[in-house]
Design an enzyme around this catalytic site. Structure first.
Site, PDB file in Angstrom:
ATOM      1  N   GLY A 282       0.995  -1.226   0.054  1.00 15.15           N
ATOM      2  CA  GLY A 282      -0.091  -0.023   0.013  1.00 15.15           C
ATOM      3  C   GLY A 282       0.916   1.042  -0.041  1.00 15.15           C
TER       4      GLY A 282
ATOM      5  N   ASN B 129       2.365   5.006   0.919  1.00 15.21           N
ATOM      6  CA  ASN B 129       2.921   5.632   2.320  1.00 15.21           C
ATOM      7  C   ASN B 129       1.513   6.027   3.195  1.00 15.21           C
ATOM      8  OD1 ASN B 129       5.547   5.019   2.373  1.00 15.21           O
ATOM      9  ND2 ASN B 129       5.872   6.950   0.983  1.00 15.21           N
ATOM     10  N   GLY B 130       1.327   5.881   4.434  1.00 14.67           N
ATOM     11  CA  GLY B 130       0.408   6.196   5.064  1.00 14.67           C
ATOM     12  C   GLY B 130      -1.105   5.472   4.941  1.00 14.67           C
TER      13      GLY B 130
ATOM     14  N   GLY C  53      -1.357   2.537   6.642  1.00 14.71           N
ATOM     15  CA  GLY C  53      -1.750   1.834   7.632  1.00 14.71           C
ATOM     16  C   GLY C  53      -1.127   0.435   8.001  1.00 14.71           C
ATOM     17  N   LYS C  54      -0.027   0.190   7.226  1.00 17.01           N
ATOM     18  CA  LYS C  54       0.638  -1.198   7.125  1.00 17.01           C
ATOM     19  C   LYS C  54       1.548  -1.267   8.425  1.00 17.01           C
ATOM     20  CE  LYS C  54       3.009  -0.244   3.385  1.00 17.01           C
ATOM     21  NZ  LYS C  54       2.778   1.059   3.303  1.00 17.01           N
TER      22      LYS C  54
ATOM     23  N   GLU D  81       9.119  -4.009   6.130  1.00 17.56           N
ATOM     24  CA  GLU D  81       9.899  -3.439   4.909  1.00 17.56           C
ATOM     25  C   GLU D  81      11.409  -4.182   5.154  1.00 17.56           C
ATOM     26  OE1 GLU D  81       9.201  -1.293   2.734  1.00 17.56           O
ATOM     27  OE2 GLU D  81       7.186  -0.511   3.363  1.00 17.56           O
TER      28      GLU D  81
END
Length: 260
Positions: free
Chosen positions: A41, A43-44, A46-47, A175
């Protein structure tokens, strides 16, 4: 007929709200035994918030997390770790003043619950076992090198070895290839895929590199603005109109080459 295998991880209606802002909104999914599953998804999306709730760093506003048939919602990270859930982080957290093998030995000492009783001779403990984990990630030749001089890709391999020391059944990787060169990214995820295949460990990982995701993930989930908008194999996700819109404004998502 093969028996139906229960999910190793089941997430139901997971939600995290901050003063009315829904960082994660009613997210539900499963991870099967021996599955390598990606959560992607922008950036931002919610991962990381989702990951932190799975591992106990954050308490959900509502929803449940079940690991191996046991509810783990609200447990502390160490309790979840003891049950067989490991985690690696976007930024490595190794002890720079220690050697490669000493980092793995410290993880084994913690796993064997000897952290408060071995200070004078910790360097002698579990060395052979530590070498086995280093061999798993291809780091045995660097066992006695100080972490402070390792290349970043090698630090990521070391972190993976550390995460494997308590033999988790589920590994959360946030990540895992961040900051690595493109070739090193592929190598690390191939190593992870090999571990999944050979040891039966389930892996849930977040990732921004789409080549890494489509080359290795068995299934892919897409999170956007806290909501899960897709969950399927590479072909289904690549063709999903909502995913196309999120990533490229309606253009063709990712190259069509087969990443088997």
């Amino acid at each position: 007929m093969d028996p139906i295998r229960e999910p190793i991880l089941r997430v139901e209606s997971l939600t995290k709200s901050y003063d009315g802002f829904l960082a994660v909104n009613d997210v539900s999914f499963d991870v099967a035994p021996g599955e390598l599953k990606a959560l992607i998804g922008p950036n931002g999306a919610g991962k990381s918030t989702c990951f932190n709730m799975l591992m106990g760093q954050l308490k959900p506003t509502r929803g449940t997390v079940t690991f191996d048939g046991r509810a783990i919602t609200g447990l502390k990270p160490r309790q979840i770790w003891r049950l067989g859930v490991g985690r690696t982080f976007q930024i490595t957290g190794t002890y720079q003043s220690m050697s490669v093998i000493e980092n793995v030995q410290m993880a084994l000492i913690s796993h064997h619950r000897r952290i408060f009783s071995v200070a004078p001779y910790a360097w002698k403990l579990y060395r052979d076992e530590a070498m086995e984990f280093l061999a798993t990630v291809g780091m045995e030749a660097q066992a006695d090198r100080p972490c402070s001089i390792l290349a970043y890709g090698d630090l990521k391999r070391l972190e993976l070895a550390i995460a494997l020391t308590h033999r988790p059944r589920l590994l959360l990787m946030d990540e895992p290839t961040a900051g690595m060169a493109p070739s090193a990214r592929i190598e690390l995820m191939q190593l992870t895929a090999d571990i999944v295949r050979e040891q039966g460990v389930s892996v849930l990982f977040t990732e921004h590199d789409m080549d890494v995701v489509f080359a290795h993930a068995h299934h892919i989930m897409v999170l956007n603005r806290g909501q899960l908008i897709a969950d399927g194999d590479a072909a289904a996700v690549r063709a999903n109109p909502q995913v196309q819109e999120v990533y490229l404004g309606g253009g063709t998502l990712f190259k069509e080459a087969d990443h088997a």
